[in-house]
Design a protein around this motif. Structure first.
Motif, mmCIF file in Angstrom:
data_model
loop_
_atom_site.group_PDB
_atom_site.id
_atom_site.type_symbol
_atom_site.label_atom_id
_atom_site.label_comp_id
_atom_site.label_asym_id
_atom_site.label_seq_id
_atom_site.Cartn_x
_atom_site.Cartn_y
_atom_site.Cartn_z
ATOM 1 N N PRO A 210 11.265 -0.860 34.275
ATOM 2 C CA PRO A 210 12.417 -0.995 35.184
ATOM 3 C C PRO A 210 12.796 -2.446 35.479
ATOM 4 C CG PRO A 210 11.010 0.766 35.947
ATOM 5 C CD PRO A 210 10.303 0.148 34.766
ATOM 6 N N GLY A 211 11.804 -3.283 35.773
ATOM 7 C CA GLY A 211 12.126 -4.671 36.144
ATOM 8 C C GLY A 211 12.890 -5.390 35.044
ATOM 9 N N ASN A 212 12.425 -5.244 33.803
ATOM 10 C CA ASN A 212 13.117 -5.865 32.671
ATOM 11 C C ASN A 212 14.441 -5.167 32.380
ATOM 12 O OD1 ASN A 212 11.083 -7.697 32.300
ATOM 13 N ND2 ASN A 212 10.059 -6.546 30.660
ATOM 14 N N ALA A 213 14.404 -3.850 32.487
ATOM 15 C CA ALA A 213 15.585 -3.067 32.107
ATOM 16 C C ALA A 213 16.769 -3.376 33.026
ATOM 17 C CB ALA A 213 15.260 -1.577 32.130
ATOM 18 N N ARG A 214 16.469 -3.628 34.317
ATOM 19 C CA ARG A 214 17.573 -3.942 35.239
ATOM 20 C C ARG A 214 18.272 -5.226 34.826
ATOM 21 N NH1 ARG A 214 13.637 -2.796 39.370
ATOM 22 N NH2 ARG A 214 13.647 -0.541 39.562
ATOM 23 N N VAL A 215 17.475 -6.171 34.346
ATOM 24 C CA VAL A 215 18.071 -7.431 33.876
ATOM 25 C C VAL A 215 18.892 -7.175 32.608
ATOM 26 C CG1 VAL A 215 17.552 -9.769 33.070
ATOM 27 C CG2 VAL A 215 16.135 -8.712 34.854
ATOM 28 N N ARG A 216 18.325 -6.360 31.726
ATOM 29 C CA ARG A 216 19.036 -6.073 30.466
ATOM 30 C C ARG A 216 20.315 -5.267 30.729
ATOM 31 N NH1 ARG A 216 18.811 -9.165 26.547
ATOM 32 N NH2 ARG A 216 19.625 -7.502 25.237
ATOM 33 N N ARG A 217 20.276 -4.436 31.770
ATOM 34 C CA ARG A 217 21.476 -3.647 32.087
ATOM 35 C C ARG A 217 22.667 -4.566 32.337
ATOM 36 N NH1 ARG A 217 25.468 -2.009 32.268
ATOM 37 N NH2 ARG A 217 26.432 -0.180 33.228
ATOM 38 N N VAL A 218 22.367 -5.681 33.007
ATOM 39 C CA VAL A 218 23.428 -6.658 33.278
ATOM 40 C C VAL A 218 23.903 -7.274 31.959
ATOM 41 C CG1 VAL A 218 23.983 -8.810 34.481
ATOM 42 C CG2 VAL A 218 22.481 -7.110 35.560
ATOM 43 N N ALA A 219 22.944 -7.566 31.101
ATOM 44 C CA ALA A 219 23.297 -8.155 29.799
ATOM 45 C C ALA A 219 24.179 -7.198 28.994
ATOM 46 C CB ALA A 219 22.027 -8.501 29.015
ATOM 47 N N VAL A 220 23.878 -5.899 29.108
ATOM 48 C CA VAL A 220 24.690 -4.901 28.387
ATOM 49 C C VAL A 220 26.137 -4.968 28.884
ATOM 50 C CG1 VAL A 220 25.075 -2.410 28.089
ATOM 51 C CG2 VAL A 220 22.773 -3.351 27.834
ATOM 52 N N GLY A 221 26.301 -5.061 30.182
ATOM 53 C CA GLY A 221 27.651 -5.145 30.755
ATOM 54 C C GLY A 221 28.380 -6.384 30.252
ATOM 55 N N GLU A 222 27.681 -7.496 30.224
ATOM 56 C CA GLU A 222 28.311 -8.749 29.765
ATOM 57 C C GLU A 222 28.687 -8.659 28.282
ATOM 58 O OE1 GLU A 222 25.772 -11.500 32.929
ATOM 59 O OE2 GLU A 222 25.262 -11.563 30.793
ATOM 60 N N ARG A 223 27.789 -8.049 27.533
ATOM 61 C CA ARG A 223 28.046 -7.894 26.098
ATOM 62 C C ARG A 223 29.302 -7.049 25.870
ATOM 63 N NH1 ARG A 223 23.581 -4.394 23.936
ATOM 64 N NH2 ARG A 223 24.882 -2.592 24.381
ATOM 65 N N MET A 224 29.421 -5.948 26.594
ATOM 66 C CA MET A 224 30.577 -5.082 26.383
ATOM 67 C C MET A 224 31.862 -5.811 26.784
ATOM 68 S SD MET A 224 29.399 -2.628 24.779
ATOM 69 C CE MET A 224 30.673 -1.374 24.614
ATOM 70 N N ALA A 225 31.773 -6.647 27.815
ATOM 71 C CA ALA A 225 32.962 -7.419 28.212
ATOM 72 C C ALA A 225 33.349 -8.389 27.082
ATOM 73 C CB ALA A 225 32.663 -8.180 29.498
ATOM 74 N N LYS A 226 32.342 -9.010 26.468
ATOM 75 C CA LYS A 226 32.632 -9.930 25.357
ATOM 76 C C LYS A 226 33.249 -9.174 24.173
ATOM 77 C CE LYS A 226 28.912 -13.197 25.949
ATOM 78 N NZ LYS A 226 27.525 -13.326 25.521
ATOM 79 N N LEU A 227 32.698 -7.996 23.916
ATOM 80 C CA LEU A 227 33.215 -7.202 22.796
ATOM 81 C C LEU A 227 34.669 -6.807 23.026
ATOM 82 C CD1 LEU A 227 30.060 -5.110 22.032
ATOM 83 C CD2 LEU A 227 31.513 -6.093 20.260
ATOM 84 N N LYS A 228 34.977 -6.502 24.270
ATOM 85 C CA LYS A 228 36.350 -6.119 24.604
ATOM 86 C C LYS A 228 37.301 -7.285 24.328
ATOM 87 C CE LYS A 228 38.308 -3.903 28.248
ATOM 88 N NZ LYS A 228 38.445 -3.423 29.624
ATOM 89 N N GLU A 229 36.854 -8.453 24.672
ATOM 90 C CA GLU A 229 37.643 -9.661 24.451
ATOM 91 C C GLU A 229 37.846 -9.870 22.951
ATOM 92 O OE1 GLU A 229 40.079 -11.781 25.926
ATOM 93 O OE2 GLU A 229 38.968 -10.541 27.371
ATOM 94 N N LEU A 230 36.742 -9.740 22.228
ATOM 95 C CA LEU A 230 36.761 -9.935 20.778
ATOM 96 C C LEU A 230 37.677 -8.920 20.085
ATOM 97 C CD1 LEU A 230 33.490 -10.601 18.902
ATOM 98 C CD2 LEU A 230 34.944 -8.794 18.039
ATOM 99 N N ALA A 231 37.715 -7.713 20.650
ATOM 100 C CA ALA A 231 38.532 -6.652 20.060
ATOM 101 C C ALA A 231 40.018 -7.011 20.062
ATOM 102 C CB ALA A 231 38.315 -5.345 20.835
ATOM 103 N N GLU A 232 40.417 -7.884 20.987
ATOM 104 C CA GLU A 232 41.834 -8.258 21.092
ATOM 105 C C GLU A 232 42.307 -9.051 19.875
ATOM 106 O OE1 GLU A 232 43.617 -7.130 23.443
ATOM 107 O OE2 GLU A 232 42.273 -6.724 25.149
ATOM 108 N N THR A 233 41.395 -9.792 19.255
ATOM 109 C CA THR A 233 41.816 -10.697 18.185
ATOM 110 C C THR A 233 41.185 -10.389 16.832
ATOM 111 O OG1 THR A 233 40.060 -12.178 18.894
ATOM 112 C CG2 THR A 233 42.265 -12.646 19.736
ATOM 113 N N ALA A 234 40.220 -9.472 16.808
ATOM 114 C CA ALA A 234 39.513 -9.211 15.545
ATOM 115 C C ALA A 234 40.458 -8.637 14.484
ATOM 116 C CB ALA A 234 38.358 -8.253 15.803
ATOM 117 N N ASP A 235 40.167 -8.952 13.227
ATOM 118 C CA ASP A 235 41.015 -8.493 12.114
ATOM 119 C C ASP A 235 41.082 -6.971 12.016
ATOM 120 O OD1 ASP A 235 41.394 -11.037 11.427
ATOM 121 O OD2 ASP A 235 39.997 -11.054 9.711
#
Ligand SMILES: Cc1ncc(C[n+]2csc(CCOP(=O)(O)OP(=O)(O)O)c2C)c(N)n1
Ligand code: SF4
Ligand code: SF4
Lengths: 194, 602
Positions: free
Chosen positions: B200-225
């Protein structure tokens, strides 16, 4: 070029439809067309009703043929020629192997094989070319070449020269079966040219 | 696969995935067969420098892929849609651990259920597990998109889902070979507990990373070929992905289209801009209203499943009918004909067991494989079939529900591959929690239904090399089954005796029916001595017909014909064996009381 067309293959799992449709695809590719082919693998191949769909033209999008738009149907079994009738149009050509393969309900006496089943197609004014592919294959010396006999029969309806198919067939079959397959191709082509 | 030019090849979607995986520098690939995904690993196993294997099930396959990724190499995992249910447990947490080497999971959906027990839209998993999902439209798009998937996986520290459907996987088109590239990641053991140990302790930190990653992917989706707007004319605009894109282009070649190569996460700004340029926005997608719901959630009005069916496969005709009904041509009416369902092969070992089951008064809890065809007439000997491995648990549940009443009445049947997949844990439960249901393992030495793949019990690996074979008898005994019988399913009468005895027992028991699938290469090569019917002795009793072997046919006779053939007037017909089709299993001979079926002289 500029032409486009849709070829529907139908038959029974295990009849060699995939090889026949592969040869046709390579022949159309050699003629410079864009080609797409769709097949269904898996369960149906155990003796069930199977189809393959081949489309060619300058640019092909959909891998599936729309009902009413198959220009040529290559049927490996008589009942399987009729099953896909809604795919045909009045100017379609149906090339049919005159073989009968009994579905389980018929083989177990629960149903009967429809008599004169091809009349359903000819009654609509659609051109039917009958090919005794099994007998012709036996005459050339190898019953397993019935599917190549069928390729020969359809070849007469497409613009590619015989040599195109012959090269593809030679490249795709084991060396020792090359000659018999080429004979099978010629025998099929003769049926359509007669 | 044959070369049609220097670097142009004619390939199926699955072959193209194997080629692209090789070019992308994949080092480890695992998975479990399942239509329409099977040929990916089969093809990849022929490339140099890639380790490939069949795992016993998809969960293990994904875990193997994740392990390879942790070790810093690129890994590919393949499965069909229902396989992702089995692999869902590691999937959801792999989303948190992320990767070291790129990890791509291919999931092949089967709209229309050509070869599946249900229809699932795997795109929902991308949403639920918070993972990106890429989706090609045809084989020609696979190469660039799969390489992109590996790059994204490593850049954004995420497993990537790669979805195909039957009409991508089993469609052939011209494919361009690409460059062979390598991952920048350096293989080796690296301990990264904060990332790999999901407490749990590690996973809670990773959960945040997952959210950040998906936000980056969304951004990337705007311009990807891979997400692109195709300009066109008219007031309508289409949003589509996968094979549906091709149906839209076929029917409306000049329309404005937003084609999504990544179906999750979605490029919101791009969609909003596209929507503002058209009068009518139509989402064309197969199965669930996945894009539609998420686009509507953005507050953008669109059409979708109000016009396009949400069941079965789409095709150009359905798209045309849904969106442009006036253009539909009059079709020739279909002719009613006898159906032609698939059937077990002539000489299939499963048939013998199902013949016996059809004669016993039992509930047959079935499973998935070629043997599911035992459900069809004339055998009609399967009473339930849900998912792989379910036969065993269902039989136990019924036995517990009915108590003494169930004794001798409940049988589960499972194939060797399916038993290895998820059947064993069911058997452990049956032993542990004590019920007396009988399990029949149909050991035909192979995973037959998907085209003869090796499995842990078959003694060879994906390349056909010798491998450790799981000893099924020893395995069943090891989990506590006291009575394990091995029978030859072709011996109909012998089998019946063993089954009847096993049904009398008061504890869990296993019968292993062992005979090879007739489509195994060694069986195809072997010389079979066919059986034939001595027509003079056939009384038309139809006993052999009830086996449903495709080599035996019933030939009806009129009274006149019967007399002319020398039969009694009332004989309704006779049975005939097609000697070319017969594989010489001998099952039918055991059923003929008149000795009319005889083995030909060798
Ligand atoms: C979770 C899941 N993975 C894969 C499949 C596809 N599939 C169905 S049955 C089967 C294997 C059947 O092998 P076996 O149990 O040995 O029976 P056989 O076909 O050999 O008779 C496979 C791979 C599936 N239906 N569900
Ligand atoms: S492929 Fe093998 S297991 Fe499947 S029906 Fe044929 S013989 Fe039986
Ligand atoms: S022996 Fe009988 S049951 Fe077996 S394959 Fe031949 S005809 Fe079919």
């Amino acid at each position: 070029m500029g032409a486009q067309g849709n070829i529907l293959f139908s038959g029974v799992g295990g009849q060699g439809i995939l090889l026949a449709s592969e040869i046709m695809a390579y022949a159309l590719l050699a003629a410079g067309y864009d080609v797409k082919k769709s097949e269904v693998h898996g369960m149906a191949q155990r003796g069930g009703s199977v189809t393959a769909q081949l489309r060619y033209g300058d640019k092909v999008y959909s891998p599936l043929i729309e009902p009413g738009r198959a220009d040529i149907q290559m049927a490996f079994e008589m009942m399987e020629a009729v099953r896909y009738l809604p795919y045909l149009h009045k100017d379609s050509t149906v090339i049919v192997n005159t073989q009968k393969i009994l579905p389980p309900s018929v083989a177990t006496g629960k149903a009967t094989y429809p008599e004169d089943v091809l009349d359903h197609i000819t009654a609509l004014g659609i051109k039917v070319v009958m090919v005794d592919a099994f007998d012709l294959a036996r005459e050339v010396g190898e019953v397993r070449t019935a599917n190549v006999v069928m390729v020969g029969a359809i070849s007469a309806f497409l613009p590619m020269a015989s040599s195109v198919y012959e090269e593809i067939i030679a490249a795709r079959v084991p060396k020792k079966f090359k000659d018999v397959n080429l004979k099978a191709f010629a025998a099929g082509r003769k049926v359509s040219q007669a | 696969m044959a070369a049609i030019g220097d670097d142009l090849v004619w390939m199926s979607g699955n072959e193209a995935i194997a080629l692209a995986a090789y070019e992308a520098g994949v080092k480890v690939a695992s998975g479990y067969p399942g239509t329409p995904s099977t040929e990916i690993l089969e093809n990849l196993s022929t490339y140099e420098g890639v380790y490939t294997e069949w795992a016993p099930n998809e969960k293990v396959g994904l875990e193997v892929g994740l392990g390879a990724s942790f070790a810093g190499v690129r890994a590919l995992v393949t499965m069909k849609h229902v396989g992702l249910n089995v692999a869902a447990d590691p999937l959801f947490t792999a989303s948190y651990t992320g990767v070291r080497g790129g990890l791509v999971i291919i999931v092949a959906d089967d709209p229309e259920m050509h070869s599946s027990q249900n229809e699932q839209d795997s795109r929902n998993y991308a949403f639920a597990a918070k993972l990106p999902m890429l989706e090609p439209s045809d084989p020609s798009e696979v190469g660039a998109l799969l390489k992109e998937a590996f790059a994204l996986s490593e850049q954004l520290d995420t497993p990537v889902l790669f979805r195909t459907t039957t009409r991508v996987a089993h469609v052939k088109s011209v494919v361009k070979k690409g460059e062979k590239i390598d991952s920048p990641v350096i293989p080796g053991i690296e301990k990264m507990p904060a990332k790999f140990v999901m407490l749990p302790g590690n996973a809670r930190v990773r959960r945040v990373a997952v959210g950040e990653r998906m936000a980056k992917l969304k951004e990337l989706a705007e311009t990807a070929d891979f997400n692109r707007v195709e300009p066109g004319s008219g007031k309508r605009g289409f949003i589509t992905s996968g094979v549906s894109y091709l149906y839209v282009k076929e029917v409306f070649p000049d329309a404005k289209v937003l084609k999504l190569g990544m179906c999750w996460p979605l490029p919101e700004k791009m969609i909003r801009a596209f929507a503002s340029e058209v009068d009518e926005l139509i989402v064309v997608e197969e199965l669930d209203p996945f894009l539609e719901l998420h686009i509507k959630a953005m507050g953008i009005a669109c059409h979708g499943k109000d016009l396009i069916p949400d069941q079965g496969e789409l095709n150009p005709a359905i798209v045309r009918k849904s969106l442009d009904p006036a253009s539909i041509a009059q079709l020739f009416a279909p002719v009613p004909l006898p159906m032609r369902p698939p059937n077990m092969c002539a000489g299939c070992p499963h048939r013998g067991i199902f013949y016996n089951l059809s004669r016993l008064k039992v509930f047959v809890s079935g499973d998935i494989g070629c043997y599911t065809l035992g459900f069809l007439p004339p055998l009609s000997a399967m009473d339930s079939c849900v998912c792989m491995g379910a036969s065993v648990g269902i039989a136990h549940g019924m036995a517990k529900a009915l108590g003494a009443e169930a004794k001798g009445k409940i049988v589960s049947v499972i194939g060797d591959s399916t038993f290895m997949h998820t059947g064993l844990s069911g058997l452990i439960n049956t032993v542990y929690n004590g019920s007396n249901s009988l399990l029949i393992i149909l050991d035909n030495r192979i995973t037959a239904m998907t085209g003869q793949q090796d499995n842990p019990a078959s003694g060879s690996n994906i390349k056909g090399e010798a491998a450790n074979a799981i000893d099924l008898e020893a395995l069943c005994r090891a989990v506590g089954v006291k009575q394990v019988d091995v029978v030859n399913p072709h011996d109909i009468n012998g089998c019946r005796k063993v089954l009847e005895k096993a049904l009398e027992r008061d504890e869990a028991s296993v019968v292993i029916a062992r005979a090879p699938c007739v489509l195994l290469p060694e069986m195809k090569k072997a010389k079979h001595i066919p059986f034939s019917t001595r027509l003079a002795d056939c009384t038309g009793c139809m006993a052999c017909i009830r086996l449903g072997c495709p080599a035996i046919s019933w030939n009806p006779l009129t009274p006149e014909e019967a007399l002319a053939k020398g039969y009694k007037e009332k004989q309704k017909g006779f049975a005939l064996i097609n000697e070319v089709q017969c594989n010489g299993c001998g099952q039918c001979q055991a059923l003929c009381k008149f000795d009319a079926i005889v083995r030909q002289e060798a």
